[in-house]
Motif scaffolding. Structure first.
Motif, mmCIF file in Angstrom:
data_model
loop_
_atom_site.group_PDB
_atom_site.id
_atom_site.type_symbol
_atom_site.label_atom_id
_atom_site.label_comp_id
_atom_site.label_asym_id
_atom_site.label_seq_id
_atom_site.Cartn_x
_atom_site.Cartn_y
_atom_site.Cartn_z
ATOM 1 N N GLY A 300 34.150 66.583 -10.721
ATOM 2 C CA GLY A 300 35.087 65.821 -9.912
ATOM 3 C C GLY A 300 35.103 66.156 -8.438
ATOM 4 N N LEU A 301 34.124 66.907 -7.937
ATOM 5 C CA LEU A 301 34.064 67.172 -6.490
ATOM 6 C C LEU A 301 33.535 65.977 -5.710
ATOM 7 C CD1 LEU A 301 32.809 70.868 -6.226
ATOM 8 C CD2 LEU A 301 35.115 69.978 -6.623
ATOM 9 N N PHE A 302 32.941 65.012 -6.422
ATOM 10 C CA PHE A 302 32.375 63.828 -5.777
ATOM 11 C C PHE A 302 32.857 62.562 -6.477
ATOM 12 C CE2 PHE A 302 29.327 67.237 -5.119
ATOM 13 C CZ PHE A 302 29.026 67.129 -3.774
ATOM 14 N N HIS A 303 33.003 61.487 -5.724
ATOM 15 C CA HIS A 303 33.166 60.135 -6.251
ATOM 16 C C HIS A 303 32.277 59.229 -5.422
ATOM 17 C CE1 HIS A 303 34.667 56.419 -7.778
ATOM 18 N NE2 HIS A 303 35.151 56.057 -6.594
ATOM 19 N N ASN A 304 31.433 58.466 -6.099
ATOM 20 C CA ASN A 304 30.446 57.626 -5.399
ATOM 21 C C ASN A 304 29.609 58.452 -4.428
ATOM 22 O OD1 ASN A 304 31.133 55.279 -6.742
ATOM 23 N ND2 ASN A 304 32.573 54.587 -5.155
ATOM 24 N N ASN A 305 29.303 59.680 -4.868
ATOM 25 C CA ASN A 305 28.424 60.570 -4.099
ATOM 26 C C ASN A 305 29.029 61.010 -2.768
ATOM 27 O OD1 ASN A 305 26.113 61.903 -4.795
ATOM 28 N ND2 ASN A 305 24.708 60.265 -4.265
ATOM 29 N N ARG A 306 30.352 60.937 -2.663
ATOM 30 C CA ARG A 306 31.039 61.413 -1.464
ATOM 31 C C ARG A 306 32.161 62.362 -1.879
ATOM 32 N NH1 ARG A 306 27.881 61.378 2.212
ATOM 33 N NH2 ARG A 306 29.599 61.634 3.689
ATOM 34 N N PRO A 307 32.623 63.246 -0.994
ATOM 35 C CA PRO A 307 33.608 64.255 -1.377
ATOM 36 C C PRO A 307 34.970 63.702 -1.766
ATOM 37 C CG PRO A 307 32.459 64.900 0.633
ATOM 38 C CD PRO A 307 32.089 63.476 0.370
ATOM 39 N N THR A 308 35.577 64.317 -2.760
ATOM 40 C CA THR A 308 37.000 64.143 -3.046
ATOM 41 C C THR A 308 37.757 65.283 -2.371
ATOM 42 O OG1 THR A 308 36.903 65.461 -5.064
ATOM 43 C CG2 THR A 308 36.441 63.094 -5.280
ATOM 44 N N GLY A 309 39.074 65.312 -2.575
ATOM 45 C CA GLY A 309 39.857 66.375 -1.962
ATOM 46 C C GLY A 309 39.439 67.763 -2.406
ATOM 47 N N VAL A 387 37.803 61.918 0.358
ATOM 48 C CA VAL A 387 38.472 62.555 1.493
ATOM 49 C C VAL A 387 37.384 62.939 2.481
ATOM 50 C CG1 VAL A 387 39.856 64.505 2.264
ATOM 51 C CG2 VAL A 387 40.391 63.383 0.089
ATOM 52 N N THR A 388 37.428 62.349 3.650
ATOM 53 C CA THR A 388 36.360 62.531 4.630
ATOM 54 C C THR A 388 36.300 63.947 5.165
ATOM 55 O OG1 THR A 388 36.571 60.209 5.280
ATOM 56 C CG2 THR A 388 35.400 61.671 6.792
ATOM 57 N N ALA A 389 37.467 64.561 5.347
ATOM 58 C CA ALA A 389 37.524 65.915 5.909
ATOM 59 C C ALA A 389 38.902 66.488 5.636
ATOM 60 C CB ALA A 389 37.243 65.892 7.411
ATOM 61 N N PRO A 390 39.031 67.806 5.668
ATOM 62 C CA PRO A 390 40.370 68.408 5.561
ATOM 63 C C PRO A 390 41.209 68.064 6.788
ATOM 64 C CG PRO A 390 38.625 70.051 5.278
ATOM 65 C CD PRO A 390 37.982 68.828 5.814
ATOM 66 N N THR A 391 42.501 68.291 6.678
ATOM 67 C CA THR A 391 43.436 68.088 7.783
ATOM 68 C C THR A 391 43.815 69.430 8.388
ATOM 69 O OG1 THR A 391 44.361 66.122 6.735
ATOM 70 C CG2 THR A 391 45.702 67.188 8.433
ATOM 71 N N GLN A 392 43.668 69.552 9.703
ATOM 72 C CA GLN A 392 44.114 70.773 10.368
ATOM 73 C C GLN A 392 45.635 70.726 10.501
ATOM 74 O OE1 GLN A 392 43.774 72.355 14.795
ATOM 75 N NE2 GLN A 392 41.830 72.661 13.712
ATOM 76 N N VAL A 393 46.289 71.753 9.961
ATOM 77 C CA VAL A 393 47.745 71.831 10.000
ATOM 78 C C VAL A 393 48.216 72.480 11.292
ATOM 79 C CG1 VAL A 393 49.782 72.804 8.857
ATOM 80 C CG2 VAL A 393 47.876 71.922 7.489
ATOM 81 N N SER A 394 47.540 73.553 11.700
ATOM 82 C CA SER A 394 47.940 74.258 12.921
ATOM 83 C C SER A 394 46.793 75.120 13.407
ATOM 84 C CB SER A 394 49.169 75.138 12.669
ATOM 85 O OG SER A 394 48.870 76.151 11.714
ATOM 86 N N SER A 395 46.843 75.481 14.671
ATOM 87 C CA SER A 395 45.902 76.430 15.252
ATOM 88 C C SER A 395 46.614 77.108 16.414
ATOM 89 C CB SER A 395 44.625 75.739 15.731
ATOM 90 O OG SER A 395 43.677 76.683 16.162
ATOM 91 N N SER A 396 46.860 78.414 16.282
ATOM 92 C CA SER A 396 47.635 79.119 17.308
ATOM 93 C C SER A 396 47.330 80.608 17.270
ATOM 94 C CB SER A 396 49.136 78.892 17.083
ATOM 95 O OG SER A 396 49.507 79.290 15.775
ATOM 96 N N ASN A 397 47.750 81.299 18.322
ATOM 97 C CA ASN A 397 47.548 82.732 18.403
ATOM 98 C C ASN A 397 48.709 83.486 17.775
ATOM 99 O OD1 ASN A 397 45.203 82.226 19.731
ATOM 100 N ND2 ASN A 397 45.818 83.122 21.683
#
Length: 566
Positions: A300-309, A387-397
């Motif tokens: 289940g990592l792929f559907h139609n040869n593209r990534p799932t979540g 799912v094309t890519a993950p979502t960035q939630v935050s990036s900080s120091n």
């Protein structure tokens, strides 16, 4: 296991919705996952990256999407497969047919022999029929001179309910008979089993007692973990197995969980975090996602040869390098983490609960007074959603206090997975990965060893085999570079022979050249030699070999610590 759960356990689970996911909204929040960068567990080998019937053809899944996963181990059906699993109309996944794709992705493969039968559960015919099939399968593999990734014969699958005792006799007798036949035809390839559908103390004890008496103990011990919340018992099962092994005087065997996850879990990235954490803690050799639905999707990592979540959780895991480090779960919050000292990157993949929780990362005193933390999320998308890519939630120091930071995960999605990436405030020490440890790579017919002399505490030795695709020894590095050009590759090696040794060098399917290793002060006493390699932008596969197809073999012997690209 495939169809049985569809008719038994899945119906029961459907009646209790809370069992379909790792935790439900009734679970308390406010948990803290502790990551100790200063406590290495073992080298990164991507133990849980793999699957049953993971590859359907040489193009499904897309080979370009496989390399980022750093696949470790697959279980594929036998040469000449007739199995029509899960609604398939034609057999798929023949281990020899898909071998080029598996090899290119860095994966080794167990061959599941009973999937030569068309039906599941298997329909036994006779011993004459079975032994004829075994001969055909083994001879096909022995004759496949270019196939280098078959590292196990799985003699049977889930004998606790698929073995026909009435027609074939006891399983332990049948195991011994089949084992001896395979060994008479192929004295090299390991034999794996017994592949029970669940871990059961009495079954394992009875099996190993009989196998020891018949001198047919498997080279790799296999069972399946397929229940909802199955990850919770893996440590207990491993401990129980080790106790049985010791009580019988059997030398420790590697452990494979070559099917894991229930039908309800293939679309739950947080479940992956639980399983991966347990696999790494318990020291098993490999684990493969179960095949409940379509082949060629790595469960289940792929559907139609593209990534799932779920793909992205395994991509984060595939990005891990260096050493797995200790993680301590809290409530239902768990995860796996690695530290790449060459770039100063801490990579944590976690999941399992809801609400506001946190990740505490310790052992950061060498990172400076401030670090950069990036948090990303991948959802439970559904088996039929990409799912094309993950979502960035935050990036900080974050300010480092007493060598530690605490990163909140606010309003956590208890079905999805998260990545917490920690680097020095100025970023990683290099913008792309330049150092690749041999112990993190695909190691074929050789072994990993620990020493303080090695750059990451470990190296690969006993790279001694040559002469056939079943005995050749080599190390395959999957590397990712930013541009197409010539790169200088420094190889850190040891050569205690007292004379110059050689390996073959090939990359991206090209021709062979020779790498020379002058003597060093001794074994595990490392020096460096430099060569030039022409690499393509993106992923490349570099092989250093004592023996390999189309290569006559190296001279002498050498150990490998790492390669560095510049």
């Amino acid at each position: 296991m495939r169809h049985r759960r569809t008719t038994v356990a899945l119906l029961a689970a459907a009646a209790v919705t809370s069992l379909l996911v790792p935790v439900g909204p009734a679970t308390a929040a406010g948990n803290t996952l502790v990551v100790d960068v200063a406590s290495p567990v073992r080298p990164v080998t991507h133990v849980g990256s793999g699957g049953l019937y993971a590859l359907a053809t040489t193009s499904t899944p897309d080979p370009a999407l496989l390399k980022p996963l750093r696949l470790n181990q697959l279980t594929q059906p036998a040469p000449g497969v007739q199995q029509l699993g899960n609604g398939a109309t034609v057999p798929t996944g023949d281990a020899l047919v898909v071998a080029p794709s598996a090899i290119g992705a860095g994966a080794q493969t167990y061959v599941r022999m009973p999937d030569i039968y068309r039906d599941f559960p298997y329909r036994w015919v006779s011993w004459a029929d079975w032994e004829s099939k075994v001969r055909t399968m083994v001879n096909a593999r022995v004759g496949a001179a270019q196939v280098t990734n078959i590292n196990g014969w799985e003699l049977w699958n889930e004998p606790d309910w698929t073995w026909s005792t009435g027609s074939a006799g006891s399983f332990t007798s049948g195991w011994a008979r089949t084992f001896k036949l395979v060994r008479s035809l192929d004295a090299v390839t390991p034999i794996v089993g017994p592949s029970y559908s669940v871990y059961n103390h009495s079954w394992m004890l009875s099996f190993l007692t009989a196998a020891k008496a018949s001198n047919t103990v498997p080279d790799v011990i296999v069972w399946h973990e397929l229940d909802d919340f199955g990850w919770a018992n893996i440590d207990e099962h491993v401990a129980d197995y080790r106790a049985i092994e010791a009580s019988l005087g059997i030398s420790p065997r590697p452990i494979s969980i070559n099917e894991y996850g229930s039908p309800n879990q293939v679309d739950t990235p947080s479940v992956a975090a639980h399983y991966l954490a347990q696999f790494e803690r318990t020291g098993i050799k490999d684990a493969e996602r179960a095949y409940w639905y379509e082949s060629g999707t790595i469960g289940g990592l792929f559907h139609n040869n593209r990534p799932t979540g779920s793909y992205w959780a395994y991509k984060w895991y595939g990005d891990m390098a260096g050493n797995i480090v200790r993680t301590t779960p809290s409530g239902d919050l768990d995860g796996v983490a690695a530290y790449d000292s060459s770039r100063k990157i801490v990579n944590v993949v976690l999941g399992g609960t809801y609400g506001t929780n946190s990740v505490q990362v310790r052992g950061l005193s060498g990172f400076g007074s401030s670090v950069r933390v990036t948090v990303s999320h991948t959802p439970a998308s559904g088996r039929y959603a990409n799912v094309t890519a993950p979502t960035q939630v935050s990036s900080s120091n974050y300010t480092v206090s007493n060598g530690a930071i605490t990163v909140p995960i606010v309003d956590q999605d208890y079905l999805g997975a998260y990545q917490v990436l920690v680097t020095p405030a100025s970023g990683p020490t290099s913008s792309w990965q330049k150092v690749y440890e041999a112990e993190n790579a695909t190691v074929v017919n050789a072994n990993r060893f620990a020493t303080g002399n090695a750059s990451n505490g470990s190296y690969v030795g006993q790279i001694d085999g040559t002469g056939s695709s079943r005995a050749d020894s080599f190390v395959d590095f999957i590397v990712q570079v930013p541009s197409t050009r010539a790169y200088t590759m420094s190889i850190r090696y040891a050569n205690g022979t007292g004379a110059t040794s050689t390996h073959g060098l090939a990359y991206n399917g090209g021709g062979w050249s020779t790498v020379s290793y002058p003597p060093t002060a001794g074994w595990a006493q490392f020096a460096s030699t430099t060569v030039s390699v022409n690499l393509n932008a993106g992923y490349n596969v570099i092989r250093l070999a004592k023996g390999s197809p189309n290569f006559t073999g190296g001279v002498g012997y050498a150990e490998l610590d790492s390669i560095t690209l510049n």
